[in-house]
Design an enzyme around this catalytic site. Sequence first.
Site, PDB file in Angstrom:
ATOM      1  NE  ARG A 102      61.516 -33.369  67.549  1.00  0.00           N
ATOM      2  CZ  ARG A 102      60.000 -33.388  67.823  1.00  0.00           C
ATOM      3  NH1 ARG A 102      59.526 -34.599  67.257  1.00  0.00           N
ATOM      4  NH2 ARG A 102      59.347 -32.605  68.386  1.00  0.00           N
ATOM      5  CG  HIS A 129      59.508 -30.725  73.235  1.00  0.00           C
ATOM      6  ND1 HIS A 129      60.177 -29.961  72.314  1.00  0.00           N
ATOM      7  CD2 HIS A 129      58.250 -31.439  72.750  1.00  0.00           C
ATOM      8  CE1 HIS A 129      59.372 -29.934  71.120  1.00  0.00           C
ATOM      9  NE2 HIS A 129      58.451 -30.901  71.231  1.00  0.00           N
ATOM     10  CD  GLN A 132      54.522 -29.036  72.756  1.00  0.00           C
ATOM     11  OE1 GLN A 132      54.693 -29.487  71.664  1.00  0.00           O
ATOM     12  NE2 GLN A 132      53.314 -28.347  72.822  1.00  0.00           N
ATOM     13  CG  ASP A 238      54.719 -36.631  76.345  1.00  0.00           C
ATOM     14  OD1 ASP A 238      53.950 -36.699  75.211  1.00  0.00           O
ATOM     15  OD2 ASP A 238      55.887 -36.349  76.589  1.00  0.00           O
ATOM     16  CB  CYS A 278      53.267 -31.968  73.642  1.00  0.00           C
ATOM     17  SG  CYS A 278      53.901 -33.526  73.841  1.00  0.00           S
ATOM     18  NE  ARG A 306      56.263 -26.613  69.135  1.00  0.00           N
ATOM     19  CZ  ARG A 306      56.831 -27.825  68.902  1.00  0.00           C
ATOM     20  NH1 ARG A 306      55.865 -29.128  69.204  1.00  0.00           N
ATOM     21  NH2 ARG A 306      58.051 -28.141  68.421  1.00  0.00           N
TER      22      ARG A 306
HETATM   23  N1  NVA Z   1      57.906 -37.294  75.075  1.00  0.00           N
HETATM   24  C1  NVA Z   1      57.833 -37.193  73.771  1.00  0.00           C
HETATM   25  C2  NVA Z   1      57.320 -35.856  73.285  1.00  0.00           C
HETATM   26  C3  NVA Z   1      56.983 -35.890  71.650  1.00  0.00           C
HETATM   27  C4  NVA Z   1      56.625 -34.705  71.218  1.00  0.00           C
HETATM   28  C5  NVA Z   1      58.829 -37.925  72.864  1.00  0.00           C
HETATM   29  O1  NVA Z   1      60.021 -37.598  73.473  1.00  0.00           O
HETATM   30  O2  NVA Z   1      58.571 -38.849  72.188  1.00  0.00           O
HETATM   31  N1   CP Z   2      54.912 -31.860  70.051  1.00  0.00           N
HETATM   32  C1   CP Z   2      55.788 -32.236  69.010  1.00  0.00           C
HETATM   33  O1   CP Z   2      56.871 -31.822  69.321  1.00  0.00           O
HETATM   34  O2   CP Z   2      55.325 -32.905  67.909  1.00  0.00           O
HETATM   35  P1   CP Z   2      56.320 -33.517  66.778  1.00  0.00           P
HETATM   36  O3   CP Z   2      56.892 -34.674  67.418  1.00  0.00           O
HETATM   37  O4   CP Z   2      55.137 -33.697  65.737  1.00  0.00           O
HETATM   38  O5   CP Z   2      57.120 -32.420  66.244  1.00  0.00           O
END
Ligand code: NVA
Ligand code: CP
Length: 330
Positions: A102, A129, A132, A238, A278, A306
């Site tokens: 990540r 992502h 997801q 989101d 998500c 997930r």
């Molecule tokens: N768009 C959000 C998704 C979190 C799972 C982010 O990148 O923070």
């Molecule tokens: N949806 C998602 O990826 O959640 P986290 O940021 O908690 O991993």
Amino acid sequence: MRHFLTLQDFSQEEILQILDLALEIKAQHKSNTQTPYMRNKTLGMIFEKSSTRTRVSFEAGIYQLGGTGIFLSNKDIQLGRGEPMKDTARVISSMLDMVMIRTGEHSRILEFAKYSRVPVINGLTDDFHPVQLLADYMTMIECGIYVQTDSKFCRFYPKSVAKPVVAYIGDGNNMSHSWLNLSAILGFELRIASPKGYEPKDEVVKFAREMAKTSGAKILIGQDIDVAISGANVVTTDTWASMGQENEKKEREEAFKEYCVDSAKMALAQKEAIFLHCLPAYRGQEVSEEVLEGAQSRVFEEAQNRLHAQKGVMVWLARENGEKQQIIKK
Ligand code: NVA
Ligand code: CP
């Protein structure tokens, strides 16, 4: 070496195959008959951003498959002190069987993958992502909302209720990009409504429109929430400010203030429509408490998926790359 970096690298059949594995593994998990597909395998998990779901699902997932997970926060490893991605990749991939990352800029995961000797999984970047979206589509399948195909990889599908008509309300971010990829590859209708200046990136839209010519996907991008939601059977949104955009929070709250999925907006969708997110969700911003906790919400089933979807990805990559990885190890 096959990696799992964006859905764009996968054919429709491959995505269905991964989901088929995920559904099989979920059924095994529920009946306590899990095959240890990843016995003696070690997954490294690099987190340069926070996480609840991704961390827990990958870590629990690899254990449940008979392997081991190593959590590598950038606060603890030398990457966080500036050691180059390409050095980190060569070192840790010589010791592990698979790596999940990540990170921020998508180019960072591409750099890691270029130097990695083992498959790399995208656990979220600023642009995509993809894991997801597998969980999201898996949840839709379980609700009977999916694209009917003649693929053999639909052994666990319930009776079809409807073909997806998905409304994505909000930021043109990593989630919207991954929805565009999935809709374009699988061939379903996606309507995105974003405020002006916050639309998805042109190159991702271009990929989707190109792909849609063969898959039959219908892609609509505009600003009007009502147009996007009317008649949809999946409504999703989101956060307005993604990780890394904390200092834009105030101006984003102003730009997105009309973009809340509340009961009035949900009422425009089909009666049997489901709501996905998500998570983490910001109640009173992109979604109301009532919708998030309401009867149409499937967000907690989606979150649990997930775990299963990512097991599908890991097992698929291990199978696909098995022989190649053995050769590289020697
Ligand atoms: N768009 C959000 C998704 C979190 C799972 C982010 O990148 O923070
Ligand atoms: N949806 C998602 O990826 O959640 P986290 O940021 O908690 O991993």
